[in-house]
Design a protein around this motif. Structure first.
Motif, PDB file in Angstrom:
ATOM      1  N   PHE A  37      48.251  48.610  49.982  1.00  0.00           N
ATOM      2  CA  PHE A  37      48.000  47.075  49.627  1.00  0.00           C
ATOM      3  C   PHE A  37      47.077  46.936  48.357  1.00  0.00           C
ATOM      4  O   PHE A  37      46.488  48.754  48.185  1.00  0.00           O
ATOM      5  CB  PHE A  37      47.740  46.684  50.477  1.00  0.00           C
ATOM      6  N   ARG A  38      46.586  45.927  47.497  1.00  0.00           N
ATOM      7  CA  ARG A  38      45.765  46.122  46.347  1.00  0.00           C
ATOM      8  C   ARG A  38      45.254  43.824  46.331  1.00  0.00           C
ATOM      9  O   ARG A  38      45.711  43.662  46.800  1.00  0.00           O
ATOM     10  CB  ARG A  38      46.357  45.763  45.440  1.00  0.00           C
ATOM     11  N   GLN A  39      43.699  44.932  45.499  1.00  0.00           N
ATOM     12  CA  GLN A  39      42.574  43.519  46.135  1.00  0.00           C
ATOM     13  C   GLN A  39      41.826  43.655  45.006  1.00  0.00           C
ATOM     14  O   GLN A  39      41.482  44.729  44.500  1.00  0.00           O
ATOM     15  CB  GLN A  39      41.619  43.054  47.027  1.00  0.00           C
ATOM     16  N   ALA A  40      41.999  42.138  44.175  1.00  0.00           N
ATOM     17  CA  ALA A  40      41.422  42.235  43.278  1.00  0.00           C
ATOM     18  C   ALA A  40      40.365  41.415  43.560  1.00  0.00           C
ATOM     19  O   ALA A  40      40.099  40.791  44.484  1.00  0.00           O
ATOM     20  CB  ALA A  40      42.560  41.619  41.740  1.00  0.00           C
ATOM     21  N   THR A  41      39.542  41.414  42.340  1.00  0.00           N
ATOM     22  CA  THR A  41      38.528  40.892  42.699  1.00  0.00           C
ATOM     23  C   THR A  41      38.253  39.154  42.958  1.00  0.00           C
ATOM     24  O   THR A  41      39.403  38.864  41.872  1.00  0.00           O
ATOM     25  CB  THR A  41      37.417  41.256  41.747  1.00  0.00           C
ATOM     26  N   GLY A  42      37.760  38.751  43.871  1.00  0.00           N
ATOM     27  CA  GLY A  42      37.956  37.873  43.969  1.00  0.00           C
ATOM     28  C   GLY A  42      39.603  37.214  44.682  1.00  0.00           C
ATOM     29  O   GLY A  42      39.527  35.860  45.071  1.00  0.00           O
ATOM     30  N   LYS A  43      40.612  38.173  44.918  1.00  0.00           N
ATOM     31  CA  LYS A  43      41.352  37.799  44.942  1.00  0.00           C
ATOM     32  C   LYS A  43      41.428  38.207  46.795  1.00  0.00           C
ATOM     33  O   LYS A  43      40.524  39.148  47.132  1.00  0.00           O
ATOM     34  CB  LYS A  43      43.236  37.797  44.402  1.00  0.00           C
TER      35      LYS A  43
END
Length: 122
Positions: A37-43
């Motif tokens: 999984f991935r998580q971008a800043t603010g998302k």
């Protein structure tokens, strides 16, 4: 008790390639499924790719299909994510996680690695 350790992140320019690793410690069961999984800043955290531990069946998010490849080395208890043709929008913290069934849902994964940061500059 299985622990996951993600590594391989870094800073690179758009169009480049990077390979992430997810090393699992402890006993692996054939019914398990490992995902990135991935998580971008603010998302919100989003599904990237998954692979079944037993047969190596893979699945990809549309956004990475054709650019990313998930694979496993059973002997090393390691899952890889080869990322090619990287784009700035791929910038995120990447996490590997384990579930007992195939799923794209964050809540279905009970064990998580600590995350590794991938930054793609334009």
């Amino acid at each position: 008790h299985v622990q996951l350790q993600a590594s391989g992140g870094g800073l690179l320019q758009a169009g480049g390639s990077l390979r992430l690793s997810c090393a699992a410690s402890g006993r692996m069961f054939s019914s398990w499924n490992i995902a990135w999984f991935r998580q971008a800043t603010g998302k919100e955290r989003e599904f990237v790719a998954q692979i079944t531990w037993s047969y190596g069946r893979t699945d990809y998010a549309d956004s990475v299909q054709g650019r990313f490849t998930i694979s496993k080395d059973s002997a090393k208890h390691t899952v890889y994510l080869q990322m090619n043709s990287l784009k700035p929008e791929d910038t995120a913290v990447y996490y590997c996680a384990r579930s007992t069934s195939r799923s794209r849902i964050v809540g279905d994964y009970s064990a998580w690695g600590q995350g590794t940061l991938v930054t793609v500059s334009s």
